[in-house]
Design an enzyme around this catalytic site. Structure first.
Site, PDB file in Angstrom:
ATOM      1  N   ASP A  54       0.517  -1.170  -0.095  1.00 32.69           N
ATOM      2  CA  ASP A  54       0.016   0.266   0.028  1.00 32.69           C
ATOM      3  C   ASP A  54       0.797   1.217   0.046  1.00 32.69           C
ATOM      4  OD1 ASP A  54       0.482   0.124   2.434  1.00 32.69           O
ATOM      5  OD2 ASP A  54      -1.137  -0.621   3.383  1.00 32.69           O
ATOM      6  N   SER A  55       2.167   0.428  -0.111  1.00 27.80           N
ATOM      7  CA  SER A  55       2.993   2.418  -0.350  1.00 27.80           C
ATOM      8  C   SER A  55       2.592   3.142  -1.967  1.00 27.80           C
ATOM      9  CB  SER A  55       4.531   2.070  -0.292  1.00 27.80           C
ATOM     10  OG  SER A  55       4.758   0.673  -0.932  1.00 27.80           O
ATOM     11  N   ASP A  93      -0.728  -6.266  -1.269  1.00 32.93           N
ATOM     12  CA  ASP A  93      -1.222  -5.832   0.469  1.00 32.93           C
ATOM     13  C   ASP A  93      -3.061  -5.452   1.038  1.00 32.93           C
ATOM     14  OD1 ASP A  93      -0.057  -4.364   2.938  1.00 32.93           O
ATOM     15  OD2 ASP A  93       1.411  -2.985   2.480  1.00 32.93           O
ATOM     16  N   LYS A 121      -0.413  -9.881   2.833  1.00 36.78           N
ATOM     17  CA  LYS A 121       0.049  -8.488   3.694  1.00 36.78           C
ATOM     18  C   LYS A 121      -1.387  -8.315   4.830  1.00 36.78           C
ATOM     19  CE  LYS A 121       2.902  -5.199   3.619  1.00 36.78           C
ATOM     20  NZ  LYS A 121       2.613  -4.866   4.510  1.00 36.78           N
ATOM     21  N   GLU A 123      -1.005  -5.714   8.427  1.00 38.08           N
ATOM     22  CA  GLU A 123      -0.789  -5.019   9.418  1.00 38.08           C
ATOM     23  C   GLU A 123      -0.940  -5.140  11.305  1.00 38.08           C
ATOM     24  OE1 GLU A 123       0.210  -0.948   8.430  1.00 38.08           O
ATOM     25  OE2 GLU A 123       0.430  -1.010   6.607  1.00 38.08           O
ATOM     26  N   GLU A 190       8.774  -4.181  10.571  1.00 34.78           N
ATOM     27  CA  GLU A 190       9.494  -2.667  10.462  1.00 34.78           C
ATOM     28  C   GLU A 190      10.061  -1.623  10.825  1.00 34.78           C
ATOM     29  OE1 GLU A 190       6.913  -0.749   6.783  1.00 34.78           O
ATOM     30  OE2 GLU A 190       7.849   0.908   7.025  1.00 34.78           O
TER      31      GLU A 190
END
Ligand code: KIV
Length: 273
Positions: A54-55, A93, A121, A123, A190
């Site tokens: 999602d960057s 993501d 993925k 978070e 991270e």
């Protein structure tokens, strides 16, 4: 995953192969990617995993955070990247709130797997443990992401190293154990202190992939634009400009693969105490 087998250069990377790599001490490589052209070059360089992160909200769409990214955005870019890959395992993501409930996470994950991803993925831990279990029980491989979780930027008030100090370190270690027990197959760490990343890597049975987590993880991920030197503002210490060293885009990807496999990158200077 690279190995001594003659067909290793073209055999698609699978989820069990990631566990083999951890067991055998072979370091894993991952880069973010958002389109087919870069995907082809990254794949040709032998990168093991490609993440449609999602960057993309920041490096492709130009937002100041990842929060505006939607599941449909990720699905679109996942389909683009999938067309460029032959070997690398594709991770997509779950963006902000796409994993707010197990049912919503399954809906988005199904879009991503249909678009060509092998793993999704997400978070955090906490209520996300139920989401991980729900997805894994429904045959969706999951990569967890702990430490600095950019979707928490409003609560955190910025992008800072996480897990510093004994209490925070123990919490992160407990979360890492919990995501592995919930069924995650991979864990991105991270911006955490490198000794904490080492403890997590030695404790959990799943491969750890670091970014700003020092040299002791089972593998390393960088954001594509960062490792090609395309960055506004200050470059974080964990980023290296591989284009400057590699001489060409293809050379940059090959240098990244070589240096991660050999243990030359990241060095202690790229991590946090
Ligand atoms: O979105 C992303 O690119 C990521 C990486 C920084 C791991 O989550």
């Amino acid at each position: 995953m690279y190995s001594d087998r003659p067909d290793a250069a073209t055999t698609p990377v699978t989820v069990p192969a990631l566990f083999d790599a951890k067991r055998d001490g072979r370091r894993l490589t991952m880069l973010t990617c958002y389109d087919a052209g870069f995907a082809r070059a990254i794949d040709a360089a032998g990168v093991d995993m490609v993440l449609v992160g999602d960057s993309l909200g920041m490096v492709v769409q130009g937002h100041s955070s990842t929060l505006p990214v939607t599941a449909e955005d990720i699905a679109y870019h996942t389909a683009c990247v999938a067309r460029g890959l032959r070997r690398a395992l594709l991770v997509a993501d779950l963006p902000f709130q796409a994993d707010a409930t197990p049912a919503e996470a399954l809906r988005a994950s199904t879009l991503f797997l249909r678009a060509g991803a092998t793993m999704v993925k997400l978070e955090g831990a906490g209520f996300k443990l139920d989401v991980i279990r729900y997805l894994v029980e429904r045959e969706v491989p999951v990569c967890a992401h702990l430490g600095l979780t950019p979707q928490s930027v409003l609560r955190l008030g910025g992008y800072r190293v996480q897990g510093r100090g004994e209490a925070a370190g123990e919490r992160l270690l407990a979360d890492a154990r919990a995501v592995a027990e919930a069924g995650a197959s991979l864990l991105v760490l991270e911006c955490v202190p490198m000794e904490l990343a080492r403890r997590v890597t030695e404790t959990v049975g799943i491969p750890t992939i670091g970014i700003g987590a020092g040299p002791h993880c089972d593998g390393q991920v960088l954001v594509l634009h960062d490792m090609l030197g395309l960055r506004h503002g200050r470059r974080p210490r964990f980023v290296r400009d591989f284009l400057a060293d590699g001489g060409s885009v293809q050379g940059a990807f090959e240098a990244f693969v070589r240096e991660v496999r050999e243990g030359a990158f990241p060095a202690a200077e790229h991590g946090y105490a």
